[in-house]
Scaffold this motif. Sequence first.
Motif, mmCIF file in Angstrom:
data_model
loop_
_atom_site.group_PDB
_atom_site.id
_atom_site.type_symbol
_atom_site.label_atom_id
_atom_site.label_comp_id
_atom_site.label_asym_id
_atom_site.label_seq_id
_atom_site.Cartn_x
_atom_site.Cartn_y
_atom_site.Cartn_z
ATOM 1 N N ARG A 15 -8.957 6.153 -1.057
ATOM 2 C CA ARG A 15 -8.894 5.422 0.207
ATOM 3 C C ARG A 15 -9.311 6.305 1.378
ATOM 4 O O ARG A 15 -9.964 5.837 2.321
ATOM 5 C CB ARG A 15 -7.470 4.897 0.393
ATOM 6 N N ARG B 98 0.801 -1.210 0.000
ATOM 7 C CA ARG B 98 0.000 0.000 0.000
ATOM 8 C C ARG B 98 0.838 1.267 0.000
ATOM 9 O O ARG B 98 0.304 2.373 0.082
ATOM 10 C CB ARG B 98 -0.957 -0.012 1.201
ATOM 11 N N SER C 88 -4.760 6.676 -3.181
ATOM 12 C CA SER C 88 -4.702 7.177 -1.813
ATOM 13 C C SER C 88 -5.866 8.113 -1.521
ATOM 14 O O SER C 88 -6.495 8.032 -0.453
ATOM 15 C CB SER C 88 -3.373 7.905 -1.578
ATOM 16 N N ALA D 234 -0.489 -8.205 -0.014
ATOM 17 C CA ALA D 234 -1.747 -7.497 0.269
ATOM 18 C C ALA D 234 -2.566 -8.229 1.324
ATOM 19 O O ALA D 234 -2.570 -9.455 1.375
ATOM 20 C CB ALA D 234 -2.550 -7.325 -1.008
ATOM 21 N N TYR E 49 4.243 1.647 -5.131
ATOM 22 C CA TYR E 49 3.243 1.504 -6.198
ATOM 23 C C TYR E 49 3.732 2.172 -7.473
ATOM 24 O O TYR E 49 3.723 1.569 -8.559
ATOM 25 C CB TYR E 49 1.946 2.133 -5.690
ATOM 26 N N PRO F 41 -2.165 -2.170 -5.561
ATOM 27 C CA PRO F 41 -1.901 -2.775 -4.244
ATOM 28 C C PRO F 41 -2.624 -4.085 -4.005
ATOM 29 O O PRO F 41 -2.041 -5.016 -3.433
ATOM 30 C CB PRO F 41 -2.379 -1.687 -3.275
ATOM 31 N N ASP F 42 -3.876 -4.188 -4.416
ATOM 32 C CA ASP F 42 -4.633 -5.415 -4.164
ATOM 33 C C ASP F 42 -4.060 -6.630 -4.880
ATOM 34 O O ASP F 42 -4.371 -7.771 -4.497
ATOM 35 C CB ASP F 42 -6.088 -5.244 -4.603
#
Length: 212
Positions: A176, A10, A173, A211, A15, A205-206
């Motif tokens: 999120r 994350r 971000s 993760a 990333y 990220p997933d």
Amino acid sequence: MEIVLYGYWRSGTSYRTRIALNLKGLSYRQTTLDLRAGAQNSPEYKALNPQGLLPALEVDGATLTQSPAILEWLEERFPEPPLLPKTMDERAIVRAMAATIGCDIHPLNNLRVLKALKGSLGASQEQVNSWIARWIGDGFAALEQAIARHGQGFAYGDAPTLVDCYLVPQVYSAERFGVDLSPYPKLMEAASLARSLPAFAAAHPDNQPDAD
């Protein structure tokens, strides 16, 4: 040649580095450092990167740190496909757009700053969220104008550049933390197009091995 990326699923800087590696078509091995557990402060990692920040890239016997430097190194070492335009003026514009995120948004909203706000300064979660939205909003408002001027589908021009490597993680971000992104339609159109590419999707990220 083996490339090892020290990162966290994350982490925005990790990333953006994954995106650049993927766009260059490079294979790499990931080593996870859980920021929540403070793994970046371990003696082993600080021996590699004394600053204790992510990411770090090991390649050809060298250890590279700071994602802006890593992305520039990747562009020089692996120039195809290019992530910077052909002319000097265009490259300066792309770098400035990327720096709007890399210098003026992300550093103010990363985990260690947010922890300091809540810990050392006693800020509430509502105040922290307001802080996050302020700096994202200031930067995205400027980027919205730049993308309207220079974008042709992507944030700059008609192909992915360094700007997109920075933009997509910052949008992730913002989403999120529940930041209102409706004032930035051009920015979101560019981010959506970039996200549709396999290189960006694979870096999400997933989709990382560490993760949650």
